[in-house]
Motif scaffolding. Structure first.
Motif, short mmCIF file in Angstrom:
data_model
loop_
_atom_site.label_atom_id
_atom_site.label_comp_id
_atom_site.label_asym_id
_atom_site.label_seq_id
_atom_site.Cartn_x
_atom_site.Cartn_y
_atom_site.Cartn_z
N ASP A 43 0.77 -1.14 0.00
CA ASP A 43 -0.01 -0.13 -0.03
C ASP A 43 0.80 1.35 0.08
O ASP A 43 0.43 2.37 0.35
CB ASP A 43 -0.87 -0.11 1.32
CG ASP A 43 -1.79 -1.11 1.18
OD1 ASP A 43 -2.55 -1.53 0.11
OD2 ASP A 43 -1.66 -2.06 2.30
N GLY A 44 2.01 1.12 -0.76
CA GLY A 44 2.92 2.28 -0.76
C GLY A 44 3.86 2.71 0.71
O GLY A 44 4.54 3.44 0.82
N MET A 45 3.70 1.60 1.51
CA MET A 45 4.35 1.78 2.89
C MET A 45 5.98 1.67 2.57
O MET A 45 6.35 0.81 1.73
CB MET A 45 3.65 0.96 3.92
CG MET A 45 2.40 1.17 4.38
SD MET A 45 2.40 2.66 5.50
CE MET A 45 2.98 2.07 6.92
N PRO A 46 6.78 2.30 3.45
CA PRO A 46 8.10 2.05 3.29
C PRO A 46 8.67 0.60 3.56
O PRO A 46 9.74 0.37 3.21
CB PRO A 46 8.63 3.22 4.14
CG PRO A 46 7.75 3.30 5.29
CD PRO A 46 6.35 3.20 4.55
N PHE A 47 7.94 -0.21 4.40
CA PHE A 47 8.43 -1.43 4.51
C PHE A 47 7.33 -2.50 4.84
O PHE A 47 6.13 -2.19 5.04
CB PHE A 47 9.45 -1.33 5.90
CG PHE A 47 8.69 -0.86 7.10
CD1 PHE A 47 7.84 -1.83 7.96
CD2 PHE A 47 8.46 0.53 7.26
CE1 PHE A 47 7.24 -1.32 8.90
CE2 PHE A 47 7.67 1.14 8.40
CZ PHE A 47 7.03 0.14 9.40
N LEU A 48 7.74 -3.65 4.78
CA LEU A 48 6.81 -4.81 5.40
C LEU A 48 7.47 -5.19 6.56
O LEU A 48 8.30 -5.66 6.67
CB LEU A 48 6.68 -5.89 4.21
CG LEU A 48 5.77 -7.19 4.64
CD1 LEU A 48 4.11 -6.64 4.55
CD2 LEU A 48 6.00 -8.07 3.72
N PRO A 49 6.69 -5.15 7.73
CA PRO A 49 7.52 -5.18 9.08
C PRO A 49 7.61 -6.62 9.23
O PRO A 49 6.92 -7.59 8.64
CB PRO A 49 6.11 -4.78 10.09
CG PRO A 49 4.93 -4.93 9.52
CD PRO A 49 5.46 -4.68 7.99
N GLY A 50 8.63 -7.01 10.18
CA GLY A 50 8.84 -8.37 10.63
C GLY A 50 7.82 -8.76 11.74
O GLY A 50 7.19 -7.82 12.31
N CYS A 179 -7.52 5.89 -8.03
CA CYS A 179 -7.53 6.41 -6.67
C CYS A 179 -5.97 6.46 -6.16
O CYS A 179 -5.66 7.06 -5.16
CB CYS A 179 -8.30 5.47 -5.80
SG CYS A 179 -9.81 5.76 -6.26
N HIS A 180 -5.11 5.55 -6.60
CA HIS A 180 -3.83 5.55 -6.16
C HIS A 180 -3.23 6.77 -6.49
O HIS A 180 -2.29 7.27 -5.59
CB HIS A 180 -3.02 4.37 -6.75
CG HIS A 180 -3.49 3.02 -6.47
ND1 HIS A 180 -2.78 1.66 -6.85
CD2 HIS A 180 -4.48 2.47 -5.66
CE1 HIS A 180 -3.48 0.76 -6.35
NE2 HIS A 180 -4.65 1.32 -5.60
N GLY A 181 -3.18 7.43 -7.67
CA GLY A 181 -2.78 8.75 -7.92
C GLY A 181 -3.21 9.73 -6.98
O GLY A 181 -2.68 10.64 -6.74
N ALA A 182 -4.55 9.66 -6.59
CA ALA A 182 -5.20 10.55 -5.66
C ALA A 182 -4.63 10.61 -4.19
O ALA A 182 -4.82 11.29 -3.59
CB ALA A 182 -6.70 10.36 -5.59
N SER A 183 -3.89 9.67 -4.13
CA SER A 183 -3.09 9.74 -2.92
C SER A 183 -2.12 10.65 -2.82
O SER A 183 -1.20 10.77 -1.68
CB SER A 183 -2.49 8.13 -2.56
OG SER A 183 -3.72 7.21 -2.24
N LEU A 184 -1.66 11.29 -4.17
CA LEU A 184 -0.92 12.50 -3.99
C LEU A 184 0.66 11.94 -3.76
O LEU A 184 1.40 12.75 -3.29
CB LEU A 184 -1.22 13.61 -2.98
CG LEU A 184 -2.65 14.08 -3.08
CD1 LEU A 184 -2.69 15.03 -1.96
CD2 LEU A 184 -2.75 14.68 -4.47
N GLY A 185 0.84 10.70 -3.84
CA GLY A 185 2.27 10.30 -3.62
C GLY A 185 2.46 9.85 -2.37
O GLY A 185 3.56 9.13 -1.79
N TYR A 186 1.62 9.77 -1.41
CA TYR A 186 1.88 9.54 0.09
C TYR A 186 1.19 7.85 0.21
O TYR A 186 0.38 7.47 -0.61
CB TYR A 186 0.63 10.36 1.14
CG TYR A 186 0.77 11.85 1.14
CD1 TYR A 186 2.28 12.29 1.05
CD2 TYR A 186 -0.29 12.43 0.74
CE1 TYR A 186 2.18 13.68 0.91
CE2 TYR A 186 -0.19 14.00 0.57
CZ TYR A 186 0.99 14.19 0.74
OH TYR A 186 1.02 15.93 0.56
#
Length: 334
Positions: A43-50, A179-186
């Protein structure tokens, strides 16, 4: 191998501690499958946690959590292949159930279903409840664009209603690329998760799922997302909407008061007062969103809940524990 010392420490019961209904687990094989499917940055997050049982128990002990209800977060278990999704759902459910068996007072399980494969979902639901004795199931806000209020899921909700099941809703990315684009890059959890949860619950309300299946207990995350702010607009729009059956405004607000809401995320200082305008305070629940919310941030948010005047007097203890015990009475025996 789990760290033996950490697991031993985790056998502390913490009876009387918080009950966390919004917590996630990521078995190693699930992480591998998600990364292989292109979800190293879900979902655009910087990481997938352990995640591990040992680490979960340590974190729970640090904030006085007795029990975490484990669920698989977004992106869920369906990465394109129905057969692979059935296998992955079975694997994560078995691993979650094993954690519950090993630490029955410390963990519960919201089982995953391989939706949008409805036949597979009904089979896995039966296994989850009858064999694994899951505490409930988790549903994403949409499954390849199919939201939970879609009529195609009526057979699923009929079975959930028959079982008086608990359904934990969790947001995921919108299915539409625009809608992904509408996230404004966040990352999508910043904005889109709030709107996804709101879309899902509004559809459940307007399509009559909540009223037609009254034995299903829904848990809505993140203090109701945007619902407290938009519900009056939705109700005001109903006369011009093409609905299967047009509920009255009173029916919509009555249905809202049957829902449970977790307080994961950032409900302080403004979210809780807004939520209490539409929700039954006896159905508010503690949630951490760990490990997607990192430990230090989760501890800060928990402290904010401990301190907020919005949870005054007996309400605080009820939110942290008492309300959940009524929903999950087996924890009284743990």
């Amino acid at each position: 191998m789990e760290n033996e010392a950490a697991l031993t420490a985790g056998r502390i019961t913490h009876n009387g501690g918080r009950i966390d209904v919004h917590a996630h687990y990521l078995p190693a094989r699930y992480r591998e499958a998600a990364i292989a499917a292109g979800h190293a940055h879900p979902d655009g997050m910087p990481f997938l946690p352990g995640w591990s049982v040992a680490e979960a128990l340590d974190v729970m002990d640090s904030v006085d959590v007795q029990t975490q209800m484990l669920s698989i977060s977004s992106p869920g278990v369906h990465f394109g292949s129905a057969e692979a999704a059935r296998d992955l759902a079975r694997m994560v459910n078995e691993e979650g159930a094993q954690a519950v068996r090993d630490y029955p007072g410390r963990f519960g399980l919201f089982a995953s279903l391989p939706l949008p494969d409805l036949d597979g979902a009904l089979l896995e639901l039966e296994h989850a409840f009858d064999v694994l004795h899951a505490d409930g199931i988790v549903l994403k806000s949409n499954f390849d664009g199919m939201y939970p209020g879609d009529a195609r899921l009526d057979p699923l909700f009929a079975e959930l209603n028959r079982r008086r099941a608990i359904v934990f809703l969790h947001p995921t990315s919108p299915a539409c690329p625009c809608c992904h684009g509408a996230s404004l890059g966040y990352p999508r959890p910043t904005l889109e998760f709030i709107f996804e949860t709101t879309r899902a619950v509004v559809q459940l309300l307007l399509n009559g799922v909540i009223s037609r299946y009254p034995e299903v207990r829904f848990i809505v995350p993140h203090a109701g997302a945007a619902l407290p702010l938009v519900v009056d607009r939705v109700v005001g729009s109903m006369p011009v909407l093409d609905l299967p059956r047009r509920p009255s405004p009173e029916e919509v607000f009555a249905d809202l008061r049957t829902l449970y809401f977790d307080l994961a995320g950032f409900p302080v200082p403004r979210g809780i007062p807004a939520l209490l305008e539409i929700a039954d305070s006896a159905r508010l629940l503690y949630g951490s969103d760990w490990p997607f919310t990192p430990t230090a941030r989760m501890a800060m948010l928990t402290d904010a809940l401990d301190r907020t005047p919005a949870l005054a007097g007996e309400m605080r203890a009820a939110v942290m524990r008492g309300n959940a015990l009524k929903l999950f009475p087996r924890l009284l025996e743990s």
